[in-house]
Design a protein around this motif. Structure first.
Motif, PDB file in Angstrom:
ATOM      1  N   ALA A 195       0.733  -1.209  -0.090  1.00  0.00           N
ATOM      2  CA  ALA A 195      -0.090   0.029  -0.223  1.00  0.00           C
ATOM      3  C   ALA A 195       0.927   1.307   0.124  1.00  0.00           C
ATOM      4  N   ALA A 196       1.863   1.292   0.670  1.00  0.00           N
ATOM      5  CA  ALA A 196       2.672   2.445   0.765  1.00  0.00           C
ATOM      6  C   ALA A 196       3.555   2.651  -0.442  1.00  0.00           C
ATOM      7  N   GLY A 197       3.612   1.567  -1.165  1.00  0.00           N
ATOM      8  CA  GLY A 197       4.360   1.824  -2.669  1.00  0.00           C
ATOM      9  C   GLY A 197       5.910   2.037  -2.121  1.00  0.00           C
ATOM     10  N   THR A 198       6.549   1.510  -1.081  1.00  0.00           N
ATOM     11  CA  THR A 198       7.899   1.786  -0.675  1.00  0.00           C
ATOM     12  C   THR A 198       8.622   0.564  -0.869  1.00  0.00           C
ATOM     13  N   LYS A 199       7.847  -0.617  -0.824  1.00  0.00           N
ATOM     14  CA  LYS A 199       8.640  -2.052  -0.670  1.00  0.00           C
ATOM     15  C   LYS A 199       9.052  -2.579  -2.035  1.00  0.00           C
ATOM     16  N   ALA A 200      10.422  -2.314  -2.340  1.00  0.00           N
ATOM     17  CA  ALA A 200      10.486  -2.695  -3.855  1.00  0.00           C
ATOM     18  C   ALA A 200      10.843  -4.250  -4.095  1.00  0.00           C
ATOM     19  N   LEU A 201      10.661  -4.778  -4.996  1.00  0.00           N
ATOM     20  CA  LEU A 201      10.893  -6.088  -5.215  1.00  0.00           C
ATOM     21  C   LEU A 201      12.252  -6.249  -5.926  1.00  0.00           C
ATOM     22  N   GLY A 202      13.108  -7.400  -5.505  1.00  0.00           N
ATOM     23  CA  GLY A 202      14.220  -7.802  -5.879  1.00  0.00           C
ATOM     24  C   GLY A 202      14.392  -8.537  -7.052  1.00  0.00           C
ATOM     25  N   ALA A 203      15.484  -8.547  -7.942  1.00  0.00           N
ATOM     26  CA  ALA A 203      15.591  -9.626  -8.881  1.00  0.00           C
ATOM     27  C   ALA A 203      15.533 -10.686  -8.314  1.00  0.00           C
ATOM     28  N   ASP A 204      14.890 -11.743  -9.055  1.00  0.00           N
ATOM     29  CA  ASP A 204      14.870 -13.260  -8.750  1.00  0.00           C
ATOM     30  C   ASP A 204      14.201 -13.264  -7.232  1.00  0.00           C
ATOM     31  N   ASP A 205      13.332 -12.491  -6.921  1.00  0.00           N
ATOM     32  CA  ASP A 205      12.454 -12.708  -5.990  1.00  0.00           C
ATOM     33  C   ASP A 205      11.400 -13.780  -6.299  1.00  0.00           C
ATOM     34  N   VAL A 206      11.197 -14.999  -5.459  1.00  0.00           N
ATOM     35  CA  VAL A 206      10.177 -15.825  -5.976  1.00  0.00           C
ATOM     36  C   VAL A 206       9.094 -15.984  -5.138  1.00  0.00           C
ATOM     37  N   PHE A 207       8.046 -15.985  -5.796  1.00  0.00           N
ATOM     38  CA  PHE A 207       6.616 -16.397  -4.890  1.00  0.00           C
ATOM     39  C   PHE A 207       6.163 -17.567  -5.608  1.00  0.00           C
ATOM     40  N   HIS A 208       5.538 -18.441  -4.747  1.00  0.00           N
ATOM     41  CA  HIS A 208       4.653 -19.523  -5.389  1.00  0.00           C
ATOM     42  C   HIS A 208       3.514 -19.749  -4.573  1.00  0.00           C
ATOM     43  N   VAL A 209       2.765 -20.621  -5.329  1.00  0.00           N
ATOM     44  CA  VAL A 209       1.123 -20.928  -4.786  1.00  0.00           C
ATOM     45  C   VAL A 209       0.908 -22.305  -5.425  1.00  0.00           C
ATOM     46  N   LYS A 210       0.244 -23.049  -4.448  1.00  0.00           N
ATOM     47  CA  LYS A 210       0.048 -24.608  -4.811  1.00  0.00           C
ATOM     48  C   LYS A 210      -1.561 -24.655  -5.201  1.00  0.00           C
ATOM     49  N   ALA A 211      -1.835 -25.370  -6.167  1.00  0.00           N
ATOM     50  CA  ALA A 211      -3.274 -25.199  -6.531  1.00  0.00           C
ATOM     51  C   ALA A 211      -3.576 -26.873  -6.501  1.00  0.00           C
ATOM     52  N   ILE A 212      -4.778 -27.168  -5.925  1.00  0.00           N
ATOM     53  CA  ILE A 212      -5.116 -28.604  -5.879  1.00  0.00           C
ATOM     54  C   ILE A 212      -6.355 -29.074  -6.435  1.00  0.00           C
ATOM     55  N   ALA A 213      -6.509 -29.831  -7.437  1.00  0.00           N
ATOM     56  CA  ALA A 213      -7.688 -30.036  -8.351  1.00  0.00           C
ATOM     57  C   ALA A 213      -8.477 -30.914  -7.338  1.00  0.00           C
ATOM     58  N   SER A 214      -9.837 -31.030  -7.479  1.00  0.00           N
ATOM     59  CA  SER A 214     -10.715 -31.624  -6.559  1.00  0.00           C
ATOM     60  C   SER A 214     -10.372 -33.306  -6.947  1.00  0.00           C
ATOM     61  N   GLY A 215     -10.363 -34.189  -5.706  1.00  0.00           N
ATOM     62  CA  GLY A 215      -9.943 -35.291  -5.669  1.00  0.00           C
ATOM     63  C   GLY A 215      -9.446 -35.619  -4.336  1.00  0.00           C
ATOM     64  N   TYR A 216      -8.700 -36.974  -4.382  1.00  0.00           N
ATOM     65  CA  TYR A 216      -8.071 -37.495  -3.168  1.00  0.00           C
ATOM     66  C   TYR A 216      -6.583 -37.243  -3.193  1.00  0.00           C
ATOM     67  N   TYR A 217      -5.924 -36.436  -4.270  1.00  0.00           N
ATOM     68  CA  TYR A 217      -4.642 -36.574  -4.562  1.00  0.00           C
ATOM     69  C   TYR A 217      -3.939 -35.233  -4.227  1.00  0.00           C
TER      70      TYR A 217
END
Lengths: 399, 462
Positions: free
Chosen positions: A233-255
């Motif tokens: 929100a403040a617009g002050t926090k810069a991103l660094g090169a090679d910063d990595v963000f990840h998220v896992k998505a699971i499809a419906s099922g048991y696996y």
């Protein structure tokens, strides 16, 4: 030609040194049993020796890799074989309860029996070897199979601990994909959100989309309904090169695992996928399209509701499930075979390399022994001559 | 002629034979002196008298003492000494590099490299394993320790060469000084009676010793002095005027040698023979070549490993760092090290290709062993180092052959020189007998004359 005392001495001494150095050379070769003791003895052989030793070291490593694969595959095979037996048992149970002789009571009891089989099946599918799950694909962060049906979900967004960015990242959306996926975002141009760019990946970072995307809007759409939102929100926090963000998505099922292959190098330039993913063996992504755990759960529901028609309807699915598991089991056999063939090739190659190494490096002892005795004779005669140089001179005749 | 003049004849003969025995004695005494040329007395008849029917010689004198030598062989020896000292010294220098790089018995950089690849493979089998990560780190550190110890050895050879070159320059200057002094004394010794024989022997020997240090050309002036020049024409000695060499370290830490004529341009390139020629070649060409090989190897290894490593993910799912760091680009092999962040925490090793914790990146890194990335993409890192070992082995083998060949040439020349100038005890003993007989006979003559005089005096008395 005038012959002087010095000439006699020099000739004797020089030849003595020559013979001694050749003698010494042969002794060194005999004692070390090697004809190449330093690179200058035979530069070409020296290069060859080092290269052969490198091939042998690589082969040794390939064999270690194969042994690792081997135990993985054989334990996969035995687990699949048990899974097959469980499915046969479930099949027999369903067969028995689908006929008119069965009633609500027998079906209730059968349902309880079936729950035992299901529990057994889940524990088989969640087997660990070392600290890795046999059936979770390349993922290793959670048990690959759940005991209850999971609905499609998007996990919490995570930011790598050494990222420069200190703002928050959140995930949102409804997952519409059919397989489980790891989405990743990697910053390619550092800076505040307004100017930073990134690339996205749908396979956990193996491959990237290839074009830099602007991050000015603060959110990145990753596909299949998944969106990552960067909050600064403040617009002050810069991103660094090679910063990595990840998220896992699971499809419906048991696996919960993924469908990524796990490979090992088993020969120069050859790698082998040695795992069977839970997706192939136990879910509808498999070649017979049966979700094993769903089939078992449906059967149990049918038994509990005393619905003879539905029980009979599951028989077909159970047959397919057996075939699916059986197919994967036989694929393990194929892989084990592949390894066996490679191993025997490597062993043969090793034998050849060993004999090449010996040819390049080892001394022929019989030849050396012959040469040694020849040099000994030469050395002895040199000594006896040396002892005589001073004897013949005119001084002996002057009285 | 008078009877008393016979006494003079006898005196001359005694003196001449005694002189001949002196010279023979000198030859015998110097039978083992290096560079000594045997000497011989030249006797001539003197004192001709007129007799009926012609003239007769009735005396003897030693006209000069001759030094037996062949100037062609002597100058060949000076020349070949330059080659011999060069090839022997070069061989020693190359052997010290060979000992360091040699890997035919195992335990060298190739084995460390194999361990390094194996460690990556093992990590790919167990990407989460702390043990495998630590093992990889120590394999990488062993590898670069080997590299930097090779580099340090080469640097220490360079330092040794600086010391050797400066020692050699001091020796050259003092040899030239010695020859200058000999020149002076030879010039002062007038005439051709053989008075400067031993000085000339000493000078020839000094020239040979100078030749073993540096390549020179020399020629003799009319006044008996010799001039000595460097191959580029700069004089080291002109008659009795000597011009010293000097040595300074250049910016690369190598020795530059200057003649008195050119204090700005070093003469290194013209010094191709003698010990100093070998030192200059080792320092200026051979050591830098192997240093470059090591740097090239270290740079390529670091570039390629870093490239793959930084495309993967570490155990915390961070983007991979550079695996190797090179703090000093002028001394790559000597300063290359594992990234200090990775040394502090092995979980920062990027074994995974994705954020799922797989081991594929480690597998790709292990596969670098089969990539043709050295030598303009024609050889692998391993085979490059194997070739380097082969190359130094080849150079040593060639130097050994040259050195042996040169020894044969020197032995041959020494034999020729010995045959002409060397002392043979047998010959000297026979000459000794001959001169002793001459001396005895002259003594006998003296006593005969004495008796003759007695007889004559007896005639007067009676």
């Amino acid at each position: 030609m005038r012959v002087t005392e010095n000439m006699k001495f020099n000739t004797t001494v020089n030849n003595l040194f020559n013979t001694q150095s050749q003698y010494n050379d042969i002794i060194e070769k005999m004692v070390s049993q090697k004809k190449v003791n330093r690179a200058s003895d035979d530069p070409i052989a020296a290069t060859k020796i080092i290269e052969i030793r490198q091939s042998m070291a690589a082969n040794k490593q390939y064999k270690t890799n194969m042994n690792n694969c081997d135990s993985w595959i054989s334990s996969t095979e035995s687990k699949l074989s048990s899974a097959f037996d469980l499915l046969v048992a479930a099949d027999e149970l369903a067969m028995g309860q689908s006929t008119g002789t069965a009633n609500a009571t027998t079906r209730k009891i059968a349902a309880q029996n079936l729950q035992g089989l299901i529990d057994e099946m889940v524990s088989l599918a969640n087997t660990k070897m070392g600290d890795r799950y046999l059936f979770s694909g390349s993922q290793n962060d959670a048990q690959p199979f759940s005991t209850t049906l999971l609905s499609a979900q998007i996990g919490a967004a995570a930011s790598a601990p050494n990222n420069t960015f200190t703002g928050t990242v959140t995930s949102s959306g409804t997952y519409t994909g059919t397989t489980n996926k790891f989405y990743a975002v990697k910053v390619t141009t550092a800076g505040p959100l307004a100017t930073a760019t990134c690339q996205t990946s749908t396979d956990g970072g193996r491959t990237w989309n290839g074009t830099d995307l602007s991050m000015a809007s603060g959110s990145i759409t990753l596909g299949d309904g998944v969106t990552l939102t960067f909050n600064d929100a403040a617009g002050t926090k810069a991103l660094g090169a090679d910063d990595v963000f990840h998220v896992k998505a699971i499809a419906s099922g048991y696996y919960r695992g993924d469908d990524a292959p796990v490979t090992l190098t088993i020969n120069r330039g050859t790698s082998l996928t040695y795992n069977v993913t839970g997706a192939e063996a136990f879910t509808s992504a498999g070649s017979y399209g049966v979700d094993v755990f769903k089939a078992l759960a449906d059967l149990k529901a049918a038994l509990e509701s005393n619905d003879g028609g539905s029980i009979a309807a599951q028989l077909e699915n159970l047959k397919k499930a057996q075939n699916q598991v059986n197919l994967n089991q036989s694929m393990c056999g194929t892989k084990a075979n592949h390894i066996e063939v490679s191993r025997s090739n490597l062993t043969e190659l090793d034998t050849n390399l060993t004999s090449l190494l010996s040819e390049a490096q080892d001394a022929d002892l019989a030849e050396m022994a012959t040469k040694l005795s020849m040099k000994e004779i030469a050395l002895q005669s040199s000594y006896s001559i040396a002892a005589k140089i001073g004897e013949t001179t005119i001084l002996n005749f002057l009285k | 002629m008078s009877i008393s003049s016979l006494l003079f004849t006898s005196r001359d003969a005694l003196m001449a034979n005694q002189m001949a025995i002196d010279i023979t004695g000198g030859n015998i005494a110097n039978v083992d002196t290096p560079g000594y040329s045997r000497q011989r007395t030249d006797m001539t008849a003197i004192g001709s008298i007129n007799v009926i029917g012609g003239t007769a010689q009735i005396g003897v004198q030693v006209s000069r003492i001759e030094r037996l030598y062949n100037s062609y062989i002597e100058s060949q020896l000076v020349q070949q000494n330059q080659n011999t000292a060069y090839s022997d010294t070069l061989l020693q220098g190359l052997q010290s590099i060979e000992v360091m790089l040699d890997d035919t018995q195992g335990g060298g950089i190739n084995d460390q490299l194999n361990e390094f690849w194996s460690a990556w493979e093992n990590l790919s089998n167990a990407p989460a394993g702390k043990v495998e990560r630590t093992a990889l780190l120590s394999a990488a550190e062993n590898l670069i320790d080997s590299l930097s110890s090779y580099r340090q050895s080469l640097d220490s050879i360079n330092t040794d060469m600086n010391r050797n070159i400066s020692d050699a320059v001091t020796q050259i200057n003092s040899k030239v000084d010695e020859i200058k002094d000999l020149n002076l004394r030879i010039m002062e010794t007038t005439g051709d009676k053989g008075d400067s024989n031993d000085l000339e022997d000493k000078r020839t020997q000094a020239l040979k010793e100078l030749g073993s240090l540096i390549n020179i050309s020399h020629f003799e002036n009319a006044d008996g002095t010799v001039n000595i020049y460097l191959p580029n024409g700069d004089p080291l000695l002109q008659g009795v005027l000597d011009q010293d060499l000097s040595v300074r370290l250049n910016a690369d830490g190598r020795s530059d040698i200057y003649s008195a004529n050119s204090s700005t341009d070093p003469v290194n390139t013209s010094l191709t023979r003698g010990k100093i020629g070998a030192y200059v070649e080792l320092q200026g060409t051979i050591v830098p070549k192997y240093t470059d090989y090591l740097d090239d190897f270290a740079q390529t290894l670091a570039t390629r490993i870093n490239e793959i490593h930084s495309s993967g993910f570490d155990a915390y799912k961070n983007t991979g760092l550079d695996f190797f760091e090179i703090p000093d680009t002028d001394n790559i092999a000597g300063t290359i090290r594992v990234n200090t962040t990775i040394t502090a925490d092995v979980n920062r090793i990027a074994a995974s290709k994705s954020v799922t914790g797989d081991g594929e990146n480690a597998s790709s890194l292990a596969a670098v062993q089969n990539e043709l990335i050295m030598n303009s993409n024609t050889s692998t890192l391993n085979s490059f180092m194997a070739t380097v070992v082969g190359e130094i082995g080849g150079e040593v083998a060639t130097a050994k052959t040259n050195s042996n060949h040169q020894t044969v040439i020197m032995n041959h020349l020494e034999t020729q020189r010995e045959s002409i100038s060397g002392v043979s005890i047998d010959e000297e003993m026979i000459r000794l007998i001959k001169y002793q007989m001459g001396y005895n006979a002259a003594g006998r003559l003296c006593s005969v004359v004495d008796e003759m005089l007695d007889t004559l005096m007896g005639l007067v008395q009676s």
